[in-house]
Each structure stands twice: as structure tokens, then as C-alpha cells.
Enzyme design. Sequence first.
Site, PDB file in Angstrom:
ATOM      1  N   ASN A   1      -0.152  -2.997  -2.777  1.00 32.88           N
ATOM      2  CA  ASN A   1      -0.110  -2.063  -3.947  1.00 32.88           C
ATOM      3  C   ASN A   1       1.236  -2.387  -4.632  1.00 32.88           C
ATOM      4  O   ASN A   1       2.189  -2.672  -3.761  1.00 32.88           O
ATOM      5  CB  ASN A   1      -0.420  -0.565  -3.772  1.00 32.88           C
ATOM      6  CG  ASN A   1      -1.769  -0.353  -3.195  1.00 32.88           C
ATOM      7  OD1 ASN A   1      -2.631  -0.831  -3.738  1.00 32.88           O
ATOM      8  ND2 ASN A   1      -1.918   0.891  -2.256  1.00 32.88           N
TER       9      ASN A   1
ATOM     10  N   ARG B   1      -7.394  -2.927  -1.611  1.00 30.91           N
ATOM     11  CA  ARG B   1      -6.667  -3.998  -0.714  1.00 30.91           C
ATOM     12  C   ARG B   1      -7.550  -4.438   0.478  1.00 30.91           C
ATOM     13  O   ARG B   1      -7.662  -5.752   0.843  1.00 30.91           O
ATOM     14  CB  ARG B   1      -5.284  -3.660  -0.198  1.00 30.91           C
ATOM     15  CG  ARG B   1      -4.330  -3.171  -1.242  1.00 30.91           C
ATOM     16  CD  ARG B   1      -3.069  -2.524  -0.768  1.00 30.91           C
ATOM     17  NE  ARG B   1      -3.265  -1.460  -0.105  1.00 30.91           N
ATOM     18  CZ  ARG B   1      -2.305  -0.975   1.014  1.00 30.91           C
ATOM     19  NH1 ARG B   1      -1.562  -1.676   1.346  1.00 30.91           N
ATOM     20  NH2 ARG B   1      -2.841   0.174   1.459  1.00 30.91           N
TER      21      ARG B   1
END
Length: 91
Positions: A36, A18
Site C-alpha cells: 500500500n 495485497r
Amino acid sequence: MKRLKIIAAGKVQGVAFRFFASNQANQWGLTGWVQNKPDGTVELEAQGEKDTLHQFLAFLENGPSPSSRTDELVHYEIDVKENEQRFSVRS
């Protein structure tokens, strides 16, 4: 200007994926977000110029480190969001 919904599958959680995506998106002037998902995938929305988005997809395929692995990168075009200012990491 285009916006893509992207789902990355493989070893993409627990490997800084990320933050890797967010840092690069911000460097390239893309807006959107990354998060996520409970199923182990990472979901993104990225908005910017067509060529930059294609470069971003190729970048995501390589992943942040040798310990990561992108097995599948599914993407499709969605509606552009006006007035979005940056790319962020969602919890």
C-alpha cells in the site's frame, strides 16, 4: 522473462487487494512484491513470463471482491531482478 512496475488506483486499500494479488502471483509462479502507498494506491512489482504477466494484469483489474474497484492500472517494464524467489506482501 519480464518485470513490471504496476500502480493500481481506485478502491484498492482496505479490501484485501495485497493478499489477493500475492496469492494469485504465487499460484502463477510470479515473483515480486505488493504494498500500500500513502496516497491510497497499491504498488506492485511482478516478474515472470510475458503471457502470465498479462493474465495477472487482467486479474488485478477485476479486484478481490465487489467492494473493491480498480479505476486505473498503470504499468511499465523495469529491469528483471535475478535470483528473486517469491512474491511477498510489504507493509
